[in-house]
Structures are given as structure tokens and as C-alpha cells.
Design a protein around this motif. Structure first.
Motif, PDB file in Angstrom:
ATOM      1  N   THR A  54      34.764  46.431  45.532  1.00  0.00           N
ATOM      2  CA  THR A  54      33.515  45.382  45.610  1.00  0.00           C
ATOM      3  C   THR A  54      32.403  46.203  45.010  1.00  0.00           C
ATOM      4  N   TYR A  55      32.199  47.555  45.363  1.00  0.00           N
ATOM      5  CA  TYR A  55      30.941  48.091  44.888  1.00  0.00           C
ATOM      6  C   TYR A  55      30.954  48.102  43.469  1.00  0.00           C
ATOM      7  N   ARG A  56      32.008  48.464  42.704  1.00  0.00           N
ATOM      8  CA  ARG A  56      31.948  48.532  41.064  1.00  0.00           C
ATOM      9  C   ARG A  56      31.796  46.931  40.681  1.00  0.00           C
ATOM     10  N   VAL A  57      32.076  45.975  41.233  1.00  0.00           N
ATOM     11  CA  VAL A  57      31.619  44.810  40.683  1.00  0.00           C
ATOM     12  C   VAL A  57      30.439  44.298  41.046  1.00  0.00           C
ATOM     13  N   ALA A  58      30.075  44.560  42.534  1.00  0.00           N
ATOM     14  CA  ALA A  58      28.369  44.600  42.708  1.00  0.00           C
ATOM     15  C   ALA A  58      27.416  44.980  42.261  1.00  0.00           C
ATOM     16  N   GLU A  59      27.939  46.339  41.596  1.00  0.00           N
ATOM     17  CA  GLU A  59      26.818  47.025  40.864  1.00  0.00           C
ATOM     18  C   GLU A  59      26.384  46.460  39.580  1.00  0.00           C
ATOM     19  N   ARG A  60      27.253  45.301  39.219  1.00  0.00           N
ATOM     20  CA  ARG A  60      27.013  44.505  37.968  1.00  0.00           C
ATOM     21  C   ARG A  60      26.520  43.225  38.265  1.00  0.00           C
ATOM     22  N   ALA A  61      26.580  42.905  39.533  1.00  0.00           N
ATOM     23  CA  ALA A  61      26.268  41.347  39.910  1.00  0.00           C
ATOM     24  C   ALA A  61      24.806  41.028  40.208  1.00  0.00           C
ATOM     25  N   GLU A  62      24.475  39.873  39.888  1.00  0.00           N
ATOM     26  CA  GLU A  62      23.291  39.566  40.235  1.00  0.00           C
ATOM     27  C   GLU A  62      22.778  38.781  41.614  1.00  0.00           C
ATOM     28  N   ARG A  63      23.805  38.553  42.226  1.00  0.00           N
ATOM     29  CA  ARG A  63      24.041  37.925  43.478  1.00  0.00           C
ATOM     30  C   ARG A  63      25.229  38.313  44.253  1.00  0.00           C
ATOM     31  N   LEU A  64      25.146  38.441  45.597  1.00  0.00           N
ATOM     32  CA  LEU A  64      26.218  38.613  46.555  1.00  0.00           C
ATOM     33  C   LEU A  64      26.103  37.648  47.552  1.00  0.00           C
ATOM     34  N   ALA A  65      27.528  37.256  47.923  1.00  0.00           N
ATOM     35  CA  ALA A  65      27.620  36.251  49.099  1.00  0.00           C
ATOM     36  C   ALA A  65      28.219  37.145  50.371  1.00  0.00           C
ATOM     37  N   VAL A  66      27.447  36.807  51.178  1.00  0.00           N
ATOM     38  CA  VAL A  66      27.626  37.400  52.675  1.00  0.00           C
ATOM     39  C   VAL A  66      28.000  36.296  53.666  1.00  0.00           C
ATOM     40  N   HIS A  67      29.090  36.608  54.390  1.00  0.00           N
ATOM     41  CA  HIS A  67      29.853  35.553  55.211  1.00  0.00           C
ATOM     42  C   HIS A  67      30.079  36.314  56.514  1.00  0.00           C
ATOM     43  N   VAL A  68      30.019  35.430  57.697  1.00  0.00           N
ATOM     44  CA  VAL A  68      30.312  35.913  58.929  1.00  0.00           C
ATOM     45  C   VAL A  68      31.657  35.249  59.350  1.00  0.00           C
ATOM     46  N   LEU A  69      32.619  36.019  60.256  1.00  0.00           N
ATOM     47  CA  LEU A  69      33.677  35.360  60.617  1.00  0.00           C
ATOM     48  C   LEU A  69      33.752  34.927  62.416  1.00  0.00           C
ATOM     49  N   ARG A  70      34.663  34.298  62.505  1.00  0.00           N
ATOM     50  CA  ARG A  70      34.864  34.006  63.867  1.00  0.00           C
ATOM     51  C   ARG A  70      35.576  34.948  64.487  1.00  0.00           C
ATOM     52  N   ARG A  71      35.879  35.531  65.770  1.00  0.00           N
ATOM     53  CA  ARG A  71      36.348  36.322  66.354  1.00  0.00           C
ATOM     54  C   ARG A  71      37.990  36.054  66.055  1.00  0.00           C
ATOM     55  N   ASP A  72      38.436  34.761  65.883  1.00  0.00           N
ATOM     56  CA  ASP A  72      39.741  34.438  65.604  1.00  0.00           C
ATOM     57  C   ASP A  72      40.120  34.319  64.324  1.00  0.00           C
ATOM     58  N   GLN A  73      39.528  35.030  63.461  1.00  0.00           N
ATOM     59  CA  GLN A  73      39.597  35.069  61.914  1.00  0.00           C
ATOM     60  C   GLN A  73      39.971  36.462  61.617  1.00  0.00           C
ATOM     61  N   GLY A  74      40.750  36.891  62.472  1.00  0.00           N
ATOM     62  CA  GLY A  74      41.391  38.624  61.932  1.00  0.00           C
ATOM     63  C   GLY A  74      42.178  38.480  60.783  1.00  0.00           C
ATOM     64  N   ARG A  75      43.050  37.425  60.458  1.00  0.00           N
ATOM     65  CA  ARG A  75      43.759  37.585  58.987  1.00  0.00           C
ATOM     66  C   ARG A  75      42.896  37.705  57.960  1.00  0.00           C
ATOM     67  N   LEU A  76      41.710  37.040  58.061  1.00  0.00           N
ATOM     68  CA  LEU A  76      40.584  37.119  56.867  1.00  0.00           C
ATOM     69  C   LEU A  76      40.195  38.550  56.918  1.00  0.00           C
ATOM     70  N   ALA A  77      39.694  39.027  58.245  1.00  0.00           N
ATOM     71  CA  ALA A  77      39.197  40.328  58.069  1.00  0.00           C
ATOM     72  C   ALA A  77      40.455  41.423  57.578  1.00  0.00           C
ATOM     73  N   ARG A  78      41.628  41.182  57.884  1.00  0.00           N
ATOM     74  CA  ARG A  78      42.348  42.189  57.675  1.00  0.00           C
ATOM     75  C   ARG A  78      42.809  41.991  55.847  1.00  0.00           C
ATOM     76  N   LEU A  79      42.668  40.754  55.505  1.00  0.00           N
ATOM     77  CA  LEU A  79      42.761  40.859  53.944  1.00  0.00           C
ATOM     78  C   LEU A  79      41.547  41.582  53.275  1.00  0.00           C
ATOM     79  N   PHE A  80      40.353  41.003  53.716  1.00  0.00           N
ATOM     80  CA  PHE A  80      39.159  41.794  53.025  1.00  0.00           C
ATOM     81  C   PHE A  80      38.979  43.300  53.598  1.00  0.00           C
ATOM     82  N   GLY A  81      39.568  43.671  54.655  1.00  0.00           N
ATOM     83  CA  GLY A  81      39.240  44.867  55.230  1.00  0.00           C
ATOM     84  C   GLY A  81      40.311  46.021  54.581  1.00  0.00           C
ATOM     85  N   GLY A  82      41.552  45.349  54.982  1.00  0.00           N
ATOM     86  CA  GLY A  82      42.787  46.110  54.802  1.00  0.00           C
ATOM     87  C   GLY A  82      43.494  46.169  53.462  1.00  0.00           C
TER      88      GLY A  82
END
Length: 162
Positions: A54-82
Motif C-alpha cells: 500500500t505504501y508503494r502505491v500511495a507514494e504515487r497516489a494523489e489521494r488516499l481513502a481512510v475507513h473506520v471499521l465496526r468492532r464486528d468487522q474482523g473479517r475486513l480487518a483480517r483481509l486488509f491486515g493479514g
């Protein structure tokens, strides 16, 4: 060098999914180092590991999107973190749409904003991206508990943490 762990081990801050698009490539990762850093003008800083795709793409990006997750969204957190984008097309596994400037926005996130990258700051093993918010969406008044650092136990990072 002073060990910061006795201080940081007491914290349980929100986690975010940061997404980027540049030159037709999309990437996203779970981020713990992030915070609003100015009220007027509104500014938000996110820190991305230099080891992360993500850093390698972001260093060329003009914008970033920042999302919060609910506590019950562990599946999304595991996908994007694991998982690493070096091996997995994370966006093939979740509903998303193009936000302002083509930024990938996760449909399942309860709140998100897209920010224009104003500055990049080398902080050591992470680079800070100073964002000027351009668009935001969220559920006003929704106080659902957010996914925090304490909820990440059991997620093995897709890349080393540093």
C-alpha cells in the motif's frame, strides 16, 4: 534509545483501512498509526509502513481513502491486515466503489473520507501522509464500537510490522 512500549502498551486506539489507487493499481492495508492533526484547516495524518505494498502505491497516489471499521468487522480487518496485496487482490473479495479522484472506497465501512495528499514525511520505517479531506461519508450519530488495536490480536500481519 528509549523503549516506548511501556507507554504504547496502555493504548487502545482505533484501527483504519487505508486504500490508494495510482496508475491503475489499487492497494489497501490496516493502519494503527493515524490521527486528526489539525482542526482549521482540517487535516489527518496516516502512517504507512515502507514494507507494505500500500505504501508503494500511495507514494504515487494523489489521494488516499481512510475507513473506520465496526468492532464486528474482523473479517475486513483480517483481509486488509493479514493478507498482502503482493499475493492477494483484496478488492476482488469485497464490495467497493470509486470515490473522489478514483480512490477505492469500501462499501461496508461505516464511515470514510478521501483526502488529498499534501505532504509525505519520512518517519523511519513508516512514512506519514498528511491528508486534506475532500469528501466524507458516515452515519451521523452512529456510536457503534469501532475496531481497535485490542481487536487485532490474532491477526498475523501480511508484512512485518516495521
Amino acid at each position: 534509545m528509549t523503549d516506548l512500549d511501556p507507554f504504547t502498551d496502555l493504548l487502545d486506539y482505533p484501527m483504519y483501512v487505508v486504500t490508494a489507487e495510482a496508475d491503475g493499481e489499487r492497494a489497501g492495508c490496516l493502519v494503527g498509526f493515524a490521527s486528526q492533526c489539525s482542526i482549521e484547516p482540517a487535516r489527518f495524518m496516516v502512517w504507512l509502513s515502507k514494507a507494505n505494498r500500500t505504501y508503494r502505491v500511495a507514494e504515487r497516489a494523489e489521494r488516499l481513502a481512510v475507513h473506520v471499521l465496526r468492532r464486528d468487522q474482523g473479517r475486513l480487518a483480517r483481509l486488509f491486515g493479514g493478507e498482502t496485496g503482493d499475493d492477494t487482490d483484496k478488492f476482488a473479495r469485497v464490495p467497493w466503489h470509486r470515490g473522489p479522484g478514483g480512490s477505492p472506497v469500501l462499501d461496508e465501512a461505516p464511515a470514510w473520507f478521501v483526502g488529498h495528499v499534501e505532504h509525505r514525511i519520512d518517519g523511519g520505517d513508516h512514512v506519514g501522509f498528511l491528508l486534506a479531506p475532500e469528501a466524507t461519508e458516515g452515519f451521523a450519530g452512529d456510536r457503534t464500537p469501532l475496531f481497535t488495536l485490542g481487536d487485532t490480536h490474532g491477526i498475523t500481519p501480511g508484512h512485518p510490522a516495521n
